[in-house]
Design a protein around this motif. Sequence first.
Motif, mmCIF file in Angstrom:
data_model
loop_
_atom_site.group_PDB
_atom_site.id
_atom_site.type_symbol
_atom_site.label_atom_id
_atom_site.label_comp_id
_atom_site.label_asym_id
_atom_site.label_seq_id
_atom_site.Cartn_x
_atom_site.Cartn_y
_atom_site.Cartn_z
ATOM 1 N N UNK A 27 37.179 42.656 39.104
ATOM 2 C CA UNK A 27 36.400 42.220 37.939
ATOM 3 C C UNK A 27 35.031 42.888 37.881
ATOM 4 N N UNK A 28 35.007 44.190 38.186
ATOM 5 C CA UNK A 28 33.748 44.948 38.173
ATOM 6 C C UNK A 28 33.799 46.068 37.139
ATOM 7 N N UNK A 29 34.468 45.803 36.029
ATOM 8 C CA UNK A 29 34.636 46.841 35.006
ATOM 9 C C UNK A 29 33.292 47.207 34.382
ATOM 10 N N UNK A 30 32.425 46.218 34.151
ATOM 11 C CA UNK A 30 31.126 46.512 33.565
ATOM 12 C C UNK A 30 30.281 47.382 34.499
ATOM 13 N N UNK A 31 30.318 47.080 35.793
ATOM 14 C CA UNK A 31 29.599 47.909 36.753
ATOM 15 C C UNK A 31 30.124 49.340 36.726
#
Length: 338
Positions: free
Chosen positions: A53-57
Amino acid sequence: HKIQPHGHSSLVPTPLTYQILSWVMIGQFVLGLPLNLSVLYIFIFRYKFWKNKSIFLFNIVVADFLLVVCLPVKAYHYLQGERHSPNEAVCKIMLFMLFLNRGASIAFLITLSLDRYFNVVHLGRRNCVKVLKKTPQISVVIWLLLLPLTIPTMVHTFNCCNSHGRVNETYLSNVMDTVREVVFFTQIIIPFIILVFCTVRIVNRLRRKTVGDKTKLQRAVCVVLSVIFVFSICFLPCAIARAVLLFVRIIEIQSAEDIMVQVYDSLMVLSYIDCLLDPLVYCFCNTGFKNAYISSFCPPFLKEKLLSADFGKEAATTATSTTTNSGGRIVSIPTTVK
């Protein structure tokens, strides 16, 4: 017809200043390329951002990498004594890339800060940002929404912040200049206000918390403070300089404009350092990424020390619990879920 001022031409007002700035950008490129390549490697091959769940990063990493790729071209023109490429197509492509990458970096940084805000201040309520993080298509939508905001750099011929007061300025060019300036300042001022609001609310929440573990709140404070630090160093100074430059250009003070052109360009070069500062945000946002990076690239003696310190904090965090009496049973409830 007006006389073409120095700030409106492609030639630099002071070659020495721009030679120094070109070497600064070369330094940023030399440091930023391996750093961002290593971060990309960790996110893709070690950390597997799509599973964590680190797509934004990851999108911030992509924006930083695209910015780093643009630096050699910008440095080359500065070395040649030009504020921008004499080729109109190259000039527009460079400005389009710089505006797009800056907008993407700001958008995803703000999204991360809002996620921390909802997790801390509105804990227990439905976090819409967390829901969006689980949808990869949202990142594509954000990039697509940024395109219309970047289109003003492509619509009309312009030269590196030549807004209002150009030679043979028409009504259309004046409107496009205004639109571009509104977009530029809006992308910085509104996110900064959001950041300050999130920080104040999270800090107040931390102060009111008198029982239980504060690690999660402190980490959230570190995240938003690190983002504010990036904003304060990279984006706010060039926005202020741009406002002053536009003012002296409109009132036609040529000597002041030549000085402000150099100040603005210098602060724009300083703003490119966000490709080096953003990894600080990654470390504060995600312990898993930090541990994966340390395990992959730090020397053994430093790796053991950093990882043992981090695991010690994690153990202390997970060990903290609250004991309650529920229906005659003793229930131990962890205060922090990693």
